[in-house]
Scaffold this active site. Sequence first.
Site, mmCIF file in Angstrom:
data_model
loop_
_atom_site.group_PDB
_atom_site.id
_atom_site.type_symbol
_atom_site.label_atom_id
_atom_site.label_comp_id
_atom_site.label_asym_id
_atom_site.label_seq_id
_atom_site.Cartn_x
_atom_site.Cartn_y
_atom_site.Cartn_z
ATOM 1 N N ARG A 220 20.535 -113.174 10.521
ATOM 2 C CA ARG A 220 21.923 -112.685 10.655
ATOM 3 C C ARG A 220 22.307 -111.835 9.446
ATOM 4 O O ARG A 220 23.089 -110.889 9.553
ATOM 5 C CB ARG A 220 22.893 -113.858 10.826
ATOM 6 C CG ARG A 220 22.663 -114.568 12.159
ATOM 7 C CD ARG A 220 23.621 -115.708 12.408
ATOM 8 N NE ARG A 220 23.021 -116.626 13.380
ATOM 9 C CZ ARG A 220 23.673 -117.541 14.066
ATOM 10 N NH1 ARG A 220 24.969 -117.693 13.911
ATOM 11 N NH2 ARG A 220 23.051 -118.330 14.917
ATOM 12 N N ASP B 52 25.101 -128.286 22.122
ATOM 13 C CA ASP B 52 25.079 -128.410 20.650
ATOM 14 C C ASP B 52 26.477 -128.422 20.042
ATOM 15 O O ASP B 52 26.645 -128.209 18.858
ATOM 16 C CB ASP B 52 24.242 -127.286 20.029
ATOM 17 C CG ASP B 52 24.999 -125.989 19.817
ATOM 18 O OD1 ASP B 52 25.883 -125.681 20.645
ATOM 19 O OD2 ASP B 52 24.733 -125.295 18.824
ATOM 20 N N GLU B 53 27.466 -128.694 20.874
ATOM 21 C CA GLU B 53 28.846 -128.526 20.392
ATOM 22 C C GLU B 53 29.800 -129.497 21.084
ATOM 23 O O GLU B 53 29.704 -129.710 22.293
ATOM 24 C CB GLU B 53 29.248 -127.075 20.730
ATOM 25 C CG GLU B 53 30.600 -126.671 20.307
ATOM 26 C CD GLU B 53 30.937 -125.263 20.816
ATOM 27 O OE1 GLU B 53 30.054 -124.602 21.405
ATOM 28 O OE2 GLU B 53 32.081 -124.853 20.654
#
Length: 959
Positions: A365, A419-420
Amino acid sequence: MADEDDNGFGEWGGYFEAKKSKLEEQFAAASDPFRKSNLFQGISIFVNGLTNPSANELKQIMMVHGGIYHHYERPHTKFIIASNLPDVKVRNMNTSKIISAQYIVDCLENKRVLDYKPYLLYTNQKTTQPRLHFGKGKNTSRTNESMAVPKSETAAEPPLVEPVEADLSNILNNLQQVVATSPKNETAAKAAVEVSVISNNSARTAVDPAFLSEFYKNSRLHHIATLGAGFKQYVCELRQANGGKPFPKRDELRSVLSCDQVMNMSAASVLYIMHIDMDCFFVSVGLRSHPEWRGLPIAVTHSKGGNAATDVPVHPQADRQAELKLFAERFEHQLHDNIRADKVRSGFDKKMSLSEIASCSYEARAKGIRNGMFVGQALKLCPELKTIPYDFEGYKEVAFALYDTVAQYTLNIEAVSCDEMFVDLTDLVEDLQVDVMSFVAHLREEVRNKTGCPCSAGVGTNKLLARMATKRAKPDGQYLLGPGTDVLGYMAPTALETLPGVGSSLRHKLEQAGLRNCADVQRTSLQTLESVVGKKLALTLYENCRGIDTRPLVYEQKRKTVSAEVNYGIRFTNNSECETFLRQLSAEVTTRLTDIKRKAKSIGLKVMVRAAEAPIEASKFMGHGVCDTINKSFILAHATDDVNVITSHVLRLMKESGLPPHELRGIGIHLSKLSEATEVKKDNVLLQMFEKMSEKRKGEPTVEVHEEPEPTVFKEKENDLEFKKPQDLPSVWDTVGWKNSANKSLDKSPVNVSDRLGNTTIDMEVFAQLPEYIRREVLENMDEHLIARSSGHSDRTRKNPIGGRRSSMPCPPSSLPRMENNCSTFPVPKDADGPLELLRAVKPTTAALMLNGLQNHLLGSNYKSMLADWVSNEQYPNPTDILMINSKLSELAQSKQMGRIYDIMKHLCRLIKKKRDNVCEWHMAYKVIEESVQHQLMAIESYMLKLPDTISCVICHKM
Ligand SMILES: Nc1ccn([C@H]2C[C@H](O)[C@@H](COP(=O)(O)OP(=O)(O)OP(=O)(O)O)O2)c(=O)n1
Ligand SMILES: [Mg+2]
């Protein structure tokens, strides 16, 4: 040139020339990635008729070895490859370039370009009957036997119509067959292997019976969706299993965290919402087995990276530039989505991989790479980017560990995805008297120890702030936006598209009004916002930009839709292939439905069709390219989980769409209006009849074809499956069979049903599912609503609560506007007086009167004249009136007044039979009433009434 010369083909000729040139260019472009040698450089061939190797094989050989393949004979075509040609054909040809296919094979074998003359088919060009040349000259390595034209080729002479649309996958399949069936033809076979190796197994299309399972095995979006839905269900199950028991793990925490991390008591009454999210989830899971790669730019993708990602095969019929332009145009101008427009602009370069990056490490990133970016583009930004494959089992394992870890401490969990999640920590903090962030740190550490993967967490007083805090916390950190934070200041620089519910089109609208970030909105009045985005959205936006979010956490999330969609590898050549696939997909979606023990009432078919202006083939190999999306749906009378029912509707919807199979690029089946498989209601005759009535009406479609020129490559929202009223359908049906789109979110509460009557709609389906006593209340509220509306009042406080009966009638003013068309139009009986007079002025319903306890006409002696007035005066039977009659007949059934029911039905039947206009609507109305009352009687008395008369109309008798 004289005009008469132009018989219309002039233009066609021009088009045809352009097409030939384009095919050549496409072939050249497609050849690049396959090229292994330049053996045939400068040599172009056109294949005429059956040959050995076949035209497709020769095409591939030319592709791999630098030659040119002409789909049509061109003046500059160097060789015509043939086996045998009819005399008449040869007479008009330049035979000096007609050679045997063996020439190509022998050149390949000798690895050099040989003299072509020995391979000429026609040596005496002057004779009228050209002779076949059987490899005279013998300077080749082939034997006579191998040169002989096979019987099958000489027998008939079907002209080879090279399918210009033949896609690469067919070609590759053919080649693979050559490998399997022509062991002697080793060179061609070798070339075939080379090509098929290059293309790997991606030649598979939806025609292959194993395609679907293979597709779902590899589809990341399918895995993500399945996991996400699975965890919503998992949380539900955990909560039900727990049943309010304490959490023993909290005691452990008490001792660990109690000494120096006791919470600040002044904040005890505050809500603590945590948002927790794994960092670059797929990458982190992948790195568990490769710790040595930690700290490097890594991406998870299907593409193998390196040269394989910068030099990908391109289909001969694909045109990246044209497709890029189309996508960019659609994203930018139709969806106002500059991000996606930029994505295609920078990612559609020649030969760069169009595989998407599912997840990239934070080191990647830092180089500008983002999740969702094309691999090709990412490699431009960071050539050393390392790509790693998917590990779907690993994601599941880690996700379970994450959820289980949190669930040890609390089950106030709203699952968002694999994942959240959001977690309400308020009671935990109060219970443990710990500092919330100490708990969060402890939890994150535990997750890391168990999974080997980092996560980040944000805490705020609501979901929005918690998510905003996570953004600040990432990667591998935590952040609190607690009481006392300058929330306005924190939110100010936030871009509006970051807020929940702000998609690209809303963002565009706001941008047009000069609103880009939360600070802009904070400076704008609610009124101004309302003028830009409407009342409801304005308030949400107004609040969100100030960090206010009133959404509660949702712990028990029920599935609302089940779907199965494929938008890769859809390449059919005929209807039967398409049908086979639709059957498979129907079975798949039905299995998903039964797996969650649900039944569906709405079946939707979503079809992605190649956009008219899009190239035949997509730039992304076997992808869907630029498409238009067509949605069709059908609402069943009863919820089903029967694969045959679902399949037959899916097939019918597809048939009705009339789309050519070879233009399809994506197919999805969406099941909605789900109900528990165990709680499916008894047949509802009333509803069924209304649906049949709607269907039968003048052959009007019961499905809606909803065409939207919408690019769907990166579709972001679920389809709204609507069931709209066709324009010309009589308004009489507004209230029952057809719903307007404003009614999509109608819930099952009777209050809501009546609340929404102002939108001219009652959800019959919902209505019919209600118990009788609630139905009556709905009707009662409806009457009240009608009266309130007619009197010009909208004061909701005058409304009855559920179950409450109004004690006295409101007095509408004497001069009142005419009622809306959904109002019942039952005539008011002549003998009405008192408040009845006032009601007559607004043309309220007999049923309204009945239900308001003023007069019970069906029970009275004047029911005959009342029914006669109704049938003779009304053009169409008003559904509200039908409901009223049903309701009253039901009362009669319950009080066992069979004689009265008998009389009413007999009289009504006679009246309707005399009717001359719109007869079928009235027939159907009668049938609805008849079936409803018989149904009631069956339920109450276990018998049906033998009525003296019936209606059998030739037009509607089948219903
Ligand atoms: N369109 C999408 C969205 C998500 N994912 C997968 C890959 C991600 O790793 C995982 C979780 O999605 P996130 O949005 O949480 O992204 P990451 O976890 O990768 O990064 P972050 O650290 O920003 O959360 O889901 C995907 O493949 N395609
Ligand atoms: Mg994540």
